[in-house]
Structure formats: C-alpha cells, structure tokens
Design a protein around this motif. Structure first.
Motif, PDB file in Angstrom:
ATOM      1  N   HIS A  52      -5.191  -1.769  -1.368  1.00 54.19           N
ATOM      2  CA  HIS A  52      -6.055  -1.699  -0.011  1.00 54.19           C
ATOM      3  C   HIS A  52      -6.808  -2.833   0.127  1.00 54.19           C
ATOM      4  O   HIS A  52      -7.151  -3.307   1.218  1.00 54.19           O
ATOM      5  N   ARG A  53      -7.495  -3.506  -1.037  1.00 50.45           N
ATOM      6  CA  ARG A  53      -8.123  -4.642  -0.883  1.00 50.45           C
ATOM      7  C   ARG A  53      -7.421  -5.854  -0.250  1.00 50.45           C
ATOM      8  O   ARG A  53      -7.685  -6.464   0.509  1.00 50.45           O
ATOM      9  N   LEU A  54      -6.274  -5.726  -0.768  1.00 53.27           N
ATOM     10  CA  LEU A  54      -5.377  -6.936  -0.106  1.00 53.27           C
ATOM     11  C   LEU A  54      -4.886  -6.869   1.254  1.00 53.27           C
ATOM     12  O   LEU A  54      -4.977  -7.870   1.853  1.00 53.27           O
ATOM     13  N   LEU A  55      -4.715  -5.568   1.629  1.00 54.71           N
ATOM     14  CA  LEU A  55      -4.331  -5.002   2.872  1.00 54.71           C
ATOM     15  C   LEU A  55      -5.825  -5.331   3.719  1.00 54.71           C
ATOM     16  O   LEU A  55      -5.583  -6.232   4.950  1.00 54.71           O
ATOM     17  N   ALA A  72      -5.990  -9.223   4.302  1.00 52.17           N
ATOM     18  CA  ALA A  72      -4.834  -9.685   5.185  1.00 52.17           C
ATOM     19  C   ALA A  72      -5.288  -9.479   6.448  1.00 52.17           C
ATOM     20  O   ALA A  72      -4.926 -10.305   7.446  1.00 52.17           O
ATOM     21  N   LYS A  73      -5.582  -8.376   6.917  1.00 52.14           N
ATOM     22  CA  LYS A  73      -5.933  -8.226   8.265  1.00 52.14           C
ATOM     23  C   LYS A  73      -6.998  -8.951   8.798  1.00 52.14           C
ATOM     24  O   LYS A  73      -7.139  -9.136  10.014  1.00 52.14           O
ATOM     25  N   GLN A  74      -8.016  -9.299   7.627  1.00 51.27           N
ATOM     26  CA  GLN A  74      -9.160 -10.502   8.266  1.00 51.27           C
ATOM     27  C   GLN A  74      -8.557 -11.909   8.443  1.00 51.27           C
ATOM     28  O   GLN A  74      -9.216 -12.741   8.755  1.00 51.27           O
ATOM     29  N   GLY A  75      -7.152 -12.088   8.219  1.00 54.20           N
ATOM     30  CA  GLY A  75      -6.464 -13.510   8.179  1.00 54.20           C
ATOM     31  C   GLY A  75      -7.072 -14.264   7.136  1.00 54.20           C
ATOM     32  O   GLY A  75      -6.859 -15.496   7.309  1.00 54.20           O
ATOM     33  N   ALA A 105      -5.226   9.457 -17.215  1.00 59.43           N
ATOM     34  CA  ALA A 105      -4.924   8.058 -17.287  1.00 59.43           C
ATOM     35  C   ALA A 105      -4.180   7.878 -15.867  1.00 59.43           C
ATOM     36  O   ALA A 105      -4.346   6.820 -15.327  1.00 59.43           O
ATOM     37  N   ALA A 106      -3.210   8.980 -15.572  1.00 60.72           N
ATOM     38  CA  ALA A 106      -2.500   8.639 -14.252  1.00 60.72           C
ATOM     39  C   ALA A 106      -3.446   8.485 -12.836  1.00 60.72           C
ATOM     40  O   ALA A 106      -3.360   7.665 -12.101  1.00 60.72           O
ATOM     41  N   LEU A 107      -4.393   9.360 -12.942  1.00 57.81           N
ATOM     42  CA  LEU A 107      -5.366   9.411 -11.924  1.00 57.81           C
ATOM     43  C   LEU A 107      -6.096   8.162 -11.784  1.00 57.81           C
ATOM     44  O   LEU A 107      -6.403   7.504 -10.647  1.00 57.81           O
ATOM     45  N   VAL A 108      -6.789   7.552 -12.734  1.00 57.45           N
ATOM     46  CA  VAL A 108      -7.763   6.539 -12.900  1.00 57.45           C
ATOM     47  C   VAL A 108      -7.077   5.142 -12.580  1.00 57.45           C
ATOM     48  O   VAL A 108      -7.537   4.468 -11.805  1.00 57.45           O
ATOM     49  N   SER A 109      -5.898   5.109 -13.483  1.00 55.20           N
ATOM     50  CA  SER A 109      -5.280   3.693 -13.242  1.00 55.20           C
ATOM     51  C   SER A 109      -4.639   3.647 -11.869  1.00 55.20           C
ATOM     52  O   SER A 109      -4.613   2.773 -11.181  1.00 55.20           O
ATOM     53  N   GLY A 110      -4.103   4.827 -11.485  1.00 52.95           N
ATOM     54  CA  GLY A 110      -3.354   4.731 -10.218  1.00 52.95           C
ATOM     55  C   GLY A 110      -4.498   4.569  -8.967  1.00 52.95           C
ATOM     56  O   GLY A 110      -4.177   3.962  -8.004  1.00 52.95           O
ATOM     57  N   GLY A 111      -5.553   5.285  -9.015  1.00 53.30           N
ATOM     58  CA  GLY A 111      -6.658   5.136  -8.286  1.00 53.30           C
ATOM     59  C   GLY A 111      -7.068   3.556  -8.082  1.00 53.30           C
ATOM     60  O   GLY A 111      -7.217   3.229  -6.922  1.00 53.30           O
ATOM     61  N   LEU A 112      -7.390   2.844  -9.275  1.00 53.12           N
ATOM     62  CA  LEU A 112      -7.567   1.308  -9.359  1.00 53.12           C
ATOM     63  C   LEU A 112      -6.324   0.614  -8.616  1.00 53.12           C
ATOM     64  O   LEU A 112      -6.738  -0.273  -8.040  1.00 53.12           O
ATOM     65  N   PHE A 113      -5.353   1.100  -8.788  1.00 47.98           N
ATOM     66  CA  PHE A 113      -4.098   0.153  -8.260  1.00 47.98           C
ATOM     67  C   PHE A 113      -3.921   0.422  -6.726  1.00 47.98           C
ATOM     68  O   PHE A 113      -3.990  -0.548  -6.210  1.00 47.98           O
ATOM     69  N   VAL A 170       0.727  -1.308   0.005  1.00 44.53           N
ATOM     70  CA  VAL A 170      -0.034  -0.107  -0.079  1.00 44.53           C
ATOM     71  C   VAL A 170       0.776   1.392   0.058  1.00 44.53           C
ATOM     72  O   VAL A 170       0.692   2.217  -0.764  1.00 44.53           O
ATOM     73  N   ALA A 171       2.066   1.313   1.046  1.00 38.08           N
ATOM     74  CA  ALA A 171       2.770   2.417   0.914  1.00 38.08           C
ATOM     75  C   ALA A 171       3.482   2.702  -0.647  1.00 38.08           C
ATOM     76  O   ALA A 171       3.571   3.921  -0.828  1.00 38.08           O
ATOM     77  N   TYR A 172       4.063   1.764  -0.939  1.00 41.89           N
ATOM     78  CA  TYR A 172       4.510   1.981  -2.344  1.00 41.89           C
ATOM     79  C   TYR A 172       3.732   2.110  -3.511  1.00 41.89           C
ATOM     80  O   TYR A 172       4.174   3.023  -4.325  1.00 41.89           O
TER      81      TYR A 172
END
Length: 292
Positions: A247-250, A253-256, A234-242, A208-210
C-alpha cells in the motif's frame, strides 16, 4: 567452473530451497531424516540449476541489452551456447536420476516438470509475449513446495497445494517491484514486463491485490494443516507488513513519485524476508505445536 556456477543463478536457488525444507518438516510433522533432507536439497539444486542454465542460454540476446544481466557468461562469450545447452541437459539428467535413486519417483517427475515449466513455458513462450509472463511463468518457482512434500510422503497433499498457491500469489508482488526498478532495462530489451506496459499506479494496484490474496491463502493453511499459534502469528504479522509495504508503494505511485522515491526494491527485498519468515514458521510450528 565459476562461470558454469553463475549460469545456475545460485541466489535464486537459495530462495527456492527456503521453500522446500520447511514443507518437509510439515509433511513429516517433525524432523525428516537428515539424509532425505540432503538428498532433496541436492536434487533441487541440480534441477533449479538446469532450469536457470537453459534460461541463460535462451535469453542471451536480451541479457546483452540489459545492464543487470550484461555480464552473464553467455553474454560475455565465456561459455558457448552449445556448452550451455549440454551443461543444462547434464544437470537435468543427473537431477532426475538423483531424485529417482535417492528420494522417489514422484519428486523426480515434479522436478522435471519444474525444469520444463521454467525453461519452456516461461522463458521460451511467455516472457517475451505477455505482461502476465511472471504470473503464469512463476508456476515453476512454486514447485519446490510440492517437491518437498512429495519427498516425505510420495504424494502431493493439500497443505502443499496451499503453500504452492502462496508462492504463486507471492511471485508477482515479489518480481514486479524489481521490474519497476529496472523498467528501462526491460524496455530496451523489448521484454513486455508489466511495469513496461502499464503505469506505476496500475502495477502497484495489482501488487496490492496479489498481496491481499497471498496473505489470505497463507491463512488457509491453518485449518487445512492444523497449524498452531506460531504459524498463525507469523502469517498475520509478516503478511500485515507485506500488505503495508504494498500500500505504501501504491500511495506513492498515486502521488506521481519518481522511481527513486517509490523505492520499489524495498518491497522486493522485504518479499524475500516475508517468505523466509513464513516458511520458517511452517517448519517450527509442527515441532512446537501450540494448538489454537
């Protein structure tokens, strides 16, 4: 011949070239000569092939321990270590000479530096010693941005440096999800990838930080290179999705969640889509410049 091609890791080369040509368009502020594009792509392919070949030769012992890499030619014995080294050296010499003859000396030196960074700095020094291996070792994968710019201008400009940094900060959230999915492979081979050394939550937090820093750096290209609306959107939309995927992954992960629920490869695959879309915008923006 097919086995030698496999040593060069063609799929990785394709991704490297995706970041080369758009930078050439940006440096030219238009369409570079077709010959220069072809010459740069040929040189870049040979150079990346050399670096990947040396990597396969040196890593043949750990590749044999991982399901993902156990069928590589160096592992199966279809190519001997000596033949692999010779092939890598030939590619290195030919790629360097090609750049000098058909592009320029600056690109040749950057290409040679990329080979050394990947084959020595990452493969031989960092990969087996530190969980931060892919962070600093990933510098080699950033070099195509500098090579593309120098191919057109003969120098390295600030826009190329910005895009170099985009790839630098993109590499960890691109590669760590893959390492999460194949964590057992790396553990069996005693390679200290971050997901092997740290838990899923810690890895996801770094991803997330990176990701946030990567997107912020990508936006810095707007004032530095006078980019227009096409690139900005393009940078805003693709970056926002990234960032959303990170954050979905995090969150999971917090839910185990188990790896099959985390689906880290989802972010891995999207990261390739992201860099493709972003650099496509880098190429298109100078051609259809809509000033901000």
């Amino acid at each position: 011949m097919g086995n030698y091609v496999a040593l060069t890791k063609p799929r990785i080369i394709e991704l490297l070239l995706v970041t080369t040509v758009p930078v050439m368009f940006l440096a030219e502020r238009g369409v570079p000569s077709l010959w220069l594009i072809v010459a740069t792509l040929v040189g870049g392919t040979l150079s990346a092939g050399a670096a990947n070949t040396f990597n396969c030769v040196y890593d043949r012992d750990i590749d044999a321990l991982m399901d993902r890499t156990k069928n590589r030619p160096m592992v199966t014995g279809e190519i001997s270590p000596r033949a692999g080294v010779v092939f890598g050296l030939v590619l290195t010499v030919v790629s360097t000479a090609w750049f000098v003859a058909f592009v320029n000396v600056a690109s040749a030196l950057l290409s040679l530096a990329a080979i050394v960074l990947y084959a020595v700095f990452y493969t031989m020094i960092l990969k087996r010693r530190t969980p931060q291996n892919i962070v600093w070792g990933g510098v080699a994968g950033c070099m195509p941005t500098l090579i593309g710019w120098s191919a057109v201008t003969g120098t390295v400009g600030w826009p190329a440096v910005i895009l170099f940094l985009v790839i630098f900060f993109w590499t960890p959230p691109h590669y760590w999800p893959l390492s999460m999915a194949f964590k057992d492979d790396y553990a069996n081979a005693h390679v200290p990838m971050l997901p092997v050394e740290r838990g899923a939550i810690a890895v996801a937090r770094q991803i997330v930080a990176y990701s946030w820093v990567m997107v912020a750096v990508s936006l810095a290209l707007v004032p530095v290179a006078d980019m227009g609306w096409i690139y900005l959107i393009a940078a805003l939309v693709s970056g926002g999705l990234f960032i959303g995927e990170a954050h979905r992954l995090l969150h999971l992960a917090k839910q185990g969640a188990a790896t099959k629920v985390l689906k880290p490869m989802r972010l891995f695959h999207f990261s390739i889509t992201y860099v493709t879309l972003l650099f496509l915008a880098v190429a298109i923006d100078p051609l259809v410049h809509l000033a901000i």
